[in-house]
Design a protein around this motif. Structure first.
Motif, PDB file in Angstrom:
ATOM      1  N   SER A 262      -2.851   7.977  16.056  1.00 13.19           N
ATOM      2  CA  SER A 262      -2.720   7.895  14.612  1.00 13.19           C
ATOM      3  C   SER A 262      -1.343   7.426  14.172  1.00 13.19           C
ATOM      4  O   SER A 262      -0.361   7.482  14.934  1.00 13.19           O
ATOM      5  N   ARG A 263      -1.287   6.969  12.926  1.00 14.09           N
ATOM      6  CA  ARG A 263      -0.035   6.581  12.280  1.00 14.09           C
ATOM      7  C   ARG A 263      -0.078   7.090  10.841  1.00 14.09           C
ATOM      8  O   ARG A 263      -1.145   7.211  10.230  1.00 14.09           O
ATOM      9  N   MET A 264       1.099   7.349  10.287  1.00  9.89           N
ATOM     10  CA  MET A 264       1.208   7.735   8.887  1.00  9.89           C
ATOM     11  C   MET A 264       1.457   6.483   8.049  1.00  9.89           C
ATOM     12  O   MET A 264       2.348   5.685   8.357  1.00  9.89           O
ATOM     13  N   ALA A 265       0.659   6.314   7.016  1.00 10.10           N
ATOM     14  CA  ALA A 265       0.787   5.158   6.134  1.00 10.10           C
ATOM     15  C   ALA A 265       1.388   5.594   4.803  1.00 10.10           C
ATOM     16  O   ALA A 265       0.949   6.582   4.217  1.00 10.10           O
ATOM     17  N   MET A 266       2.388   4.861   4.341  1.00  7.53           N
ATOM     18  CA  MET A 266       3.042   5.169   3.078  1.00  7.53           C
ATOM     19  C   MET A 266       2.832   4.025   2.089  1.00  7.53           C
ATOM     20  O   MET A 266       3.009   2.860   2.436  1.00  7.53           O
ATOM     21  N   GLN A 267       2.455   4.390   0.872  1.00  7.87           N
ATOM     22  CA  GLN A 267       2.344   3.414  -0.205  1.00  7.87           C
ATOM     23  C   GLN A 267       3.680   3.230  -0.917  1.00  7.87           C
ATOM     24  O   GLN A 267       4.078   2.121  -1.238  1.00  7.87           O
ATOM     25  N   CYS A 268       4.371   4.337  -1.163  1.00  7.26           N
ATOM     26  CA  CYS A 268       5.629   4.310  -1.901  1.00  7.26           C
ATOM     27  C   CYS A 268       6.675   5.200  -1.243  1.00  7.26           C
ATOM     28  O   CYS A 268       7.792   4.784  -0.986  1.00  7.26           O
ATOM     29  N   CYS A 269       6.292   6.459  -0.986  1.00  3.04           N
ATOM     30  CA  CYS A 269       7.245   7.410  -0.419  1.00  3.04           C
ATOM     31  C   CYS A 269       6.497   8.423   0.442  1.00  3.04           C
ATOM     32  O   CYS A 269       5.268   8.361   0.563  1.00  3.04           O
ATOM     33  N   SER A 270       7.241   9.340   1.030  1.00  8.02           N
ATOM     34  CA  SER A 270       6.632  10.309   1.953  1.00  8.02           C
ATOM     35  C   SER A 270       5.629  11.222   1.259  1.00  8.02           C
ATOM     36  O   SER A 270       4.744  11.784   1.904  1.00  8.02           O
ATOM     37  N   ALA A 271       5.732  11.378  -0.067  1.00  6.09           N
ATOM     38  CA  ALA A 271       4.808  12.255  -0.786  1.00  6.09           C
ATOM     39  C   ALA A 271       3.380  11.729  -0.748  1.00  6.09           C
ATOM     40  O   ALA A 271       2.430  12.509  -0.810  1.00  6.09           O
ATOM     41  N   ASP A 272       3.197  10.396  -0.668  1.00  7.87           N
ATOM     42  CA  ASP A 272       1.842   9.836  -0.663  1.00  7.87           C
ATOM     43  C   ASP A 272       1.402   9.405   0.737  1.00  7.87           C
ATOM     44  O   ASP A 272       0.416   8.684   0.880  1.00  7.87           O
ATOM     45  N   ASP A 326      11.080   3.009  13.178  1.00 11.31           N
ATOM     46  CA  ASP A 326      10.320   3.160  11.934  1.00 11.31           C
ATOM     47  C   ASP A 326       8.869   3.435  12.321  1.00 11.31           C
ATOM     48  O   ASP A 326       8.120   2.516  12.643  1.00 11.31           O
ATOM     49  N   PRO A 327       8.435   4.695  12.311  1.00  6.47           N
ATOM     50  CA  PRO A 327       7.101   5.032  12.821  1.00  6.47           C
ATOM     51  C   PRO A 327       5.978   4.828  11.819  1.00  6.47           C
ATOM     52  O   PRO A 327       4.812   4.965  12.170  1.00  6.47           O
ATOM     53  N   TYR A 328       6.310   4.513  10.566  1.00  5.20           N
ATOM     54  CA  TYR A 328       5.285   4.458   9.538  1.00  5.20           C
ATOM     55  C   TYR A 328       4.743   3.043   9.371  1.00  5.20           C
ATOM     56  O   TYR A 328       5.358   2.056   9.787  1.00  5.20           O
ATOM     57  N   VAL A 329       3.572   2.951   8.773  1.00  6.86           N
ATOM     58  CA  VAL A 329       2.958   1.666   8.461  1.00  6.86           C
ATOM     59  C   VAL A 329       2.790   1.569   6.955  1.00  6.86           C
ATOM     60  O   VAL A 329       2.731   2.581   6.247  1.00  6.86           O
ATOM     61  N   TYR A 330       2.698   0.331   6.479  1.00  9.18           N
ATOM     62  CA  TYR A 330       2.697   0.091   5.035  1.00  9.18           C
ATOM     63  C   TYR A 330       1.625  -0.932   4.673  1.00  9.18           C
ATOM     64  O   TYR A 330       1.215  -1.744   5.517  1.00  9.18           O
ATOM     65  N   PRO A 331       1.160  -0.918   3.430  1.00 11.59           N
ATOM     66  CA  PRO A 331       0.184  -1.926   2.998  1.00 11.59           C
ATOM     67  C   PRO A 331       0.759  -3.331   3.161  1.00 11.59           C
ATOM     68  O   PRO A 331       1.962  -3.549   2.994  1.00 11.59           O
ATOM     69  N   TYR A 332      -0.104  -4.248   3.486  1.00 10.83           N
ATOM     70  CA  TYR A 332       0.297  -5.638   3.720  1.00 10.83           C
ATOM     71  C   TYR A 332      -0.093  -6.455   2.490  1.00 10.83           C
ATOM     72  O   TYR A 332      -1.265  -6.523   2.131  1.00 10.83           O
ATOM     73  N   TYR A 333       0.898  -7.095   1.854  1.00 12.41           N
ATOM     74  CA  TYR A 333       0.648  -7.794   0.598  1.00 12.41           C
ATOM     75  C   TYR A 333       0.622  -9.313   0.752  1.00 12.41           C
ATOM     76  O   TYR A 333       0.382 -10.021  -0.218  1.00 12.41           O
TER      77      TYR A 333
END
Length: 342
Positions: A262-272, A326-333
């Motif tokens: 698994s990976r943690m995905a962030m949209q804006c910050c750690s809260a989401d 940087d272990p997190y993943v982010y939306p791809y725009y």
């Protein structure tokens, strides 16, 4: 009165300066990425500068109010400070306590403890529920030559059987008058395997592009989009090799040889932050502890877990690796054509 306000200004200046310094501290230690997505970092850095300037302004007001000479009258705008000590402690504590915790507590990666609270998302396509059509399943009693009408569904799961093409609006012809297919619109078998609507167009295009690959690498860039595409078109990628990395997470009701990469995905910050991943089966799976980072290669298959049809990777090779910087993943725009599978 002036000396009282001067004390309040000094407290406010101190809190603002500490907030500014905390952001600078996160930048210098390289830990700012643990809390916000990269695209927000420039704004946060500018915010730290603004906080520093505002702290200096309050310090200036405090100096002005510190002398005994009379100054300009209060504006009487109704924003007086609380009269009681407990009220002031409560007011400033709202800002000071989180700040102190930020300095005292260590900066840590989000892992299994957070996933246990938020819940693991094993169906990345869930966000597209009700937006993408379902590939029709074969119906035994369907009249020959008639198209199978898609049934409405909450998710899209391509059929594992060949899909009958829909009937054309072109009038019926005889052998003496064959229909000539336009060169601009060839009949593409991939279109049958990857049906789409306006919401799933990009995922269908991505699936068509990656379908010829025997091995698909799921990288950090485009991670969510790749998981969503594979989830939407599970049947089309059965038997293919998937290379992916992430941390180990395990639910109590999983088998001993099962876990989630698994990976943690962030949209804006750690809260989401939201956890995403694939279920994995490996004969030595029980030996892997939670939050262990691995890189693995597995064969894509499907299974049913908690009433949902999900992807399961049959592990062929697993290697323990250190957690990435940087272990997190982010939306791809950007354009999905830039997402690589190699």
């Amino acid at each position: 009165m002036h000396r009282t306000m001067a004390r309040h200004y000094w407290i406010r200046a101190g809190i603002l300066f500490a907030l500014s310094w905390y952001i600078v501290h996160l930048v210098k230690t390289g830990n700012l990425y643990l809390y916000i997505v990269p695209r927000m970092m420039p704004y946060v850095k500018c915010g730290a500068l603004a906080l520093f300037v505002l702290a200096g302004f309050y310090a200036f007001l405090a100096i002005q109010r510190s002398d005994d000479s009379p100054s300009e009258p209060d504006c009487e705008c109704g924003h007086e400070t609380p009269a009681s000590v407990s009220g002031n402690v409560w007011l400033y504590g709202l800002f000071a306590i989180p700040l102190v915790l930020g300095f005292v507590l260590p900066d840590r990666l989000m892992g299994s403890e957070v996933v246990a609270v938020k819940g693991m998302n094993l169906k990345a396509a869930a966000a597209s529920q009700g937006q993408i059509i379902r590939t029709p399943e074969p119906v035994d009693d369907q009249p020959t030559g008639q198209p199978v009408k898609p049934e409405p569904s909450e998710s899209f799961e391509p059929s594992e059987q060949p899909v009958q093409p829909e009937m054309s609006d072109t009038p019926e012809t005889t052998p003496e008058q064959p229909v000539k297919q336009s060169a601009e619109q060839p009949i593409d078998e991939l279109d049958k395997l990857f049906p789409e609507d306006e919401y799933g167009m990009d995922y269908a295009k991505l699936g068509k592009r990656l379908y010829p690959y025997d091995t698909i690498h799921v990288h950090t860039v485009g991670y969510l989009e790749m998981l969503t595409m594979l989830d939407l078109y599970q049947a089309n990628f059965k038997g293919k090799q998937i290379v992916i990395s992430g941390f180990v997470y395990r639910e109590d009701d999983m088998e001993q040889d099962e876990f989630v990469v698994s990976r943690m995905a962030m949209q804006c910050c750690s809260a989401d932050a939201t956890p995403y991943g694939f279920l994995v089966r490996w004969d030595k799976g029980a030996s892997l502890k939670k939050d262990t980072w691995i890189s693995m290669t597995g064969t894509l298959s499907t299974t049913v877990y908690r009433g949902n049809k999900i992807i399961r990777l049959e592990a062929n090779k697993i290697k323990i690796i250190p957690a990435p910087k940087d272990p997190y993943v982010y939306p791809y725009y950007d354009d999905f054509d830039q997402i690589s599978a190699e």
